[in-house]
Design an enzyme around this catalytic site. Structure first.
Site, PDB file in Angstrom:
ATOM      1  N   GLY A  66       0.826  -1.228   0.000  1.00 53.95           N
ATOM      2  CA  GLY A  66       0.000   0.000   0.000  1.00 53.95           C
ATOM      3  C   GLY A  66       0.848   1.262   0.000  1.00 53.95           C
ATOM      4  O   GLY A  66       0.517   2.253  -0.657  1.00 53.95           O
ATOM      5  N   CYS A  67       1.930   1.223   0.749  1.00 53.23           N
ATOM      6  CA  CYS A  67       2.804   2.403   0.839  1.00 53.23           C
ATOM      7  C   CYS A  67       3.511   2.645  -0.490  1.00 53.23           C
ATOM      8  O   CYS A  67       3.781   3.787  -0.870  1.00 53.23           O
ATOM      9  CB  CYS A  67       3.844   2.201   1.945  1.00 53.23           C
ATOM     10  SG  CYS A  67       3.123   1.724   3.523  1.00 53.23           S
ATOM     11  N   THR A  68       3.806   1.574  -1.206  1.00 53.56           N
ATOM     12  CA  THR A  68       4.608   1.658  -2.426  1.00 53.56           C
ATOM     13  C   THR A  68       3.754   1.927  -3.662  1.00 53.56           C
ATOM     14  O   THR A  68       4.166   2.641  -4.570  1.00 53.56           O
ATOM     15  CB  THR A  68       5.396   0.334  -2.610  1.00 53.56           C
ATOM     16  OG1 THR A  68       6.133   0.108  -1.409  1.00 53.56           O
ATOM     17  CG2 THR A  68       6.352   0.398  -3.770  1.00 53.56           C
TER      18      THR A  68
END
Ligand code: BEZ
Length: 179
Positions: A66-68
C-alpha cells in the site's frame, strides 16, 4: 494492604507517564531522524518549524504494497498541486533505516518531491504516539498511516487512518481537498 495515598500516587504517575497522541494545535516534537544516510540527521521540530506549510505523512513500512503503490506515489504525483497550495515541504517518515528509505524512494521514482525520513528505532513514532504493534507482520512497532498539515512546526490538521493501515484519509488526493 496498600494505602489510599500510595494507590492515588501510583495512578497519577501511571497517567503522567503515558504519551499523549499528537493533536491539532501541538508542536511537532524535536526528535532526531535520518535523511538519505544515517550520517544525515534532522531534528523534526526544528526542520518543520522552518517550513511555512509542510505535510508530514507516516507509513507502516517502506516497500509494503500500500505504501509503495499508493501512499508515497500519490504525494510525488500531487507535489506540484500541493506546492500551489502553499506546501513548501513534504516529508515521509517510517520505522525503517535510511538505506532502505533511500532505496524505496528510488524504486518509485522520487526525485526529491518527498523527503524521506528514517526513524529506525521508532523514537518519533513513540513521541507522537502514532505507532501500533505490527510485530506479527512487520516485526516491530510501526507508524499508523497518517498525514499531518504542519505550519511553522504546529499541527493544523491531522488525518490518521482509523484501522492503522488503510489508504483513505491520509492519501494526498484526500488531504489536498482539505487545504
Ligand atoms: C501495506 O500494504 O502498506 C501494509 C502491509 C502490511 C502491513 C502494513 C501495511
Amino acid at each position: 494492604m496498600l494505602s489510599r495515598t500510595f494507590l492515588t500516587q501510583a495512578k497519577r504517575s501511571f497517567h503522567s507517564s503515558r504519551v499523549a497522541s499528537i493533536k491539532v494545535g501541538d508542536r511537532i516534537p524535536d526528535v532526531e531522524v535520518q535523511g538519505s544516510s544515517p550520517a544525515e540527521t534532522h531534528k523534526t521540530g526544528e526542520l518543520l518549524a522552518s517550513k511555512k506549510r509542510a505535510i508530514l505523512f507516516g507509513v507502516p513500512g517502506a516497500f509494503t504494497p500500500g505504501c509503495t503503490k499508493d501512499h508515497l506515489p500519490g504525494y510525488i504525483k500531487k507535489a506540484d498541486e500541493l506546492k500551489a497550495k502553499g506546501v513548501d515541504f513534504i516529508g515521509c517518515v517510517a520505522v525503517n533505516d535510511a538505506f532502505v528509505m533511500t532505496a524505496w524512494g528510488k524504486s518509485v521514482g522520487n526525485e526529491g518531491e518527498v523527503t524521506l525520513l528514517a526513524d529506525p528505532a521508532g523514537e518519533l513514532a513513540k513521541a507522537l504516539d502514532l505507532n501500533f504493534d505490527a510485530t506479527g507482520v512487520l516485526g516491530n512497532h510501526r507508524y499508523k498511516r497518517f498525514a499531518a498539515v504542519v505550519e511553522g512546526g504546529v499541527v493544523k490538521q491531522l488525518f490518521v487512518e482509523p484501522d492503522n493501515t488503510g489508504l483513505n484519509v491520509s492519501l494526498a488526493e484526500n488531504v489536498i481537498k482539505q487545504l
